[in-house]
Design a protein around this motif. Structure first.
Motif, mmCIF file in Angstrom:
data_model
loop_
_atom_site.group_PDB
_atom_site.id
_atom_site.type_symbol
_atom_site.label_atom_id
_atom_site.label_comp_id
_atom_site.label_asym_id
_atom_site.label_seq_id
_atom_site.Cartn_x
_atom_site.Cartn_y
_atom_site.Cartn_z
ATOM 1 N N ILE A 262 8.628 5.020 -19.477
ATOM 2 C CA ILE A 262 7.269 5.708 -18.467
ATOM 3 C C ILE A 262 6.054 4.922 -19.114
ATOM 4 N N GLU A 263 6.031 4.868 -20.459
ATOM 5 C CA GLU A 263 4.835 4.097 -20.866
ATOM 6 C C GLU A 263 4.917 2.594 -20.279
ATOM 7 N N GLU A 264 6.033 1.878 -20.268
ATOM 8 C CA GLU A 264 5.994 0.444 -19.927
ATOM 9 C C GLU A 264 5.740 0.668 -18.556
ATOM 10 N N MET A 265 5.985 1.577 -17.367
ATOM 11 C CA MET A 265 5.727 1.694 -16.179
ATOM 12 C C MET A 265 4.189 1.855 -16.008
ATOM 13 N N GLU A 266 3.487 2.898 -16.865
ATOM 14 C CA GLU A 266 2.052 3.259 -16.827
ATOM 15 C C GLU A 266 1.187 1.870 -17.324
ATOM 16 N N ALA A 267 1.728 1.173 -18.258
ATOM 17 C CA ALA A 267 1.025 0.011 -18.787
ATOM 18 C C ALA A 267 0.797 -0.933 -17.749
ATOM 19 N N HIS A 268 1.573 -1.110 -16.852
ATOM 20 C CA HIS A 268 1.595 -2.146 -15.989
ATOM 21 C C HIS A 268 0.544 -1.778 -14.649
ATOM 22 N N GLY A 269 0.226 -0.447 -14.474
ATOM 23 C CA GLY A 269 -0.509 0.034 -13.479
ATOM 24 C C GLY A 269 -0.209 -0.211 -12.130
ATOM 25 N N GLU A 270 -1.270 -0.019 -11.077
ATOM 26 C CA GLU A 270 -0.787 -0.027 -9.640
ATOM 27 C C GLU A 270 -0.693 -1.792 -9.246
ATOM 28 N N GLU A 271 -1.624 -2.511 -9.830
ATOM 29 C CA GLU A 271 -1.611 -3.907 -9.451
ATOM 30 C C GLU A 271 -0.301 -4.700 -9.260
ATOM 31 N N GLU A 272 0.278 -4.536 -10.656
ATOM 32 C CA GLU A 272 1.423 -5.172 -10.929
ATOM 33 C C GLU A 272 2.839 -4.331 -10.976
ATOM 34 N N GLN A 273 3.383 -4.330 -9.556
ATOM 35 C CA GLN A 273 4.561 -3.263 -9.472
ATOM 36 C C GLN A 273 5.778 -3.700 -10.126
ATOM 37 N N LEU A 274 6.096 -2.724 -11.178
ATOM 38 C CA LEU A 274 7.505 -3.087 -11.913
ATOM 39 C C LEU A 274 8.619 -2.309 -11.059
ATOM 40 N N SER A 275 9.899 -2.677 -11.036
ATOM 41 C CA SER A 275 10.735 -1.982 -10.511
ATOM 42 C C SER A 275 11.578 -0.876 -11.265
ATOM 43 N N CYS A 276 11.627 0.256 -10.820
ATOM 44 C CA CYS A 276 12.024 1.419 -11.519
ATOM 45 C C CYS A 276 13.557 1.160 -12.129
ATOM 46 N N THR A 277 14.138 0.424 -11.172
ATOM 47 C CA THR A 277 15.353 0.097 -11.307
ATOM 48 C C THR A 277 15.674 -0.857 -12.663
ATOM 49 N N GLU A 278 14.736 -2.025 -12.647
ATOM 50 C CA GLU A 278 14.909 -2.704 -13.944
ATOM 51 C C GLU A 278 14.419 -2.216 -15.214
#
Length: 68
Positions: free
Chosen positions: A8-24
């Motif tokens: 969750i922290e990794e997902m939040e650290a990247h914010g809205e601009e840089e989308q990360l894949s939840c699967t990855e």
């Protein structure tokens, strides 16, 4: 730190601009992608948060009412 919290922290650290894949991210941290997605969207709370919400007294009230 629990793997789900790290994800969750990794997902939040990247914010809205840089989308990360939840699967990855889920695969990287070895957690369920469904749980990760739901937690990131605020749909599913952690077990601790659920337990606190189900208490009749909040932690502060509990401390105030403890016997000496």
């Amino acid at each position: 730190m629990q793997p789900i919290q790290a994800a969750i922290e990794e997902m939040e650290a990247h914010g809205e601009e840089e989308q990360l894949s939840c699967t990855e991210v889920a695969e990287k941290h070895n957690v369920s992608r469904y749980t990760l997605a739901r937690r990131c969207k605020g749909i599913q709370a952690s077990v601790q948060a659920k337990a606190i919400n189900q208490q009749r007294l909040n932690p502060q009230q509990e401390q105030d009412h403890k016997l000496p």
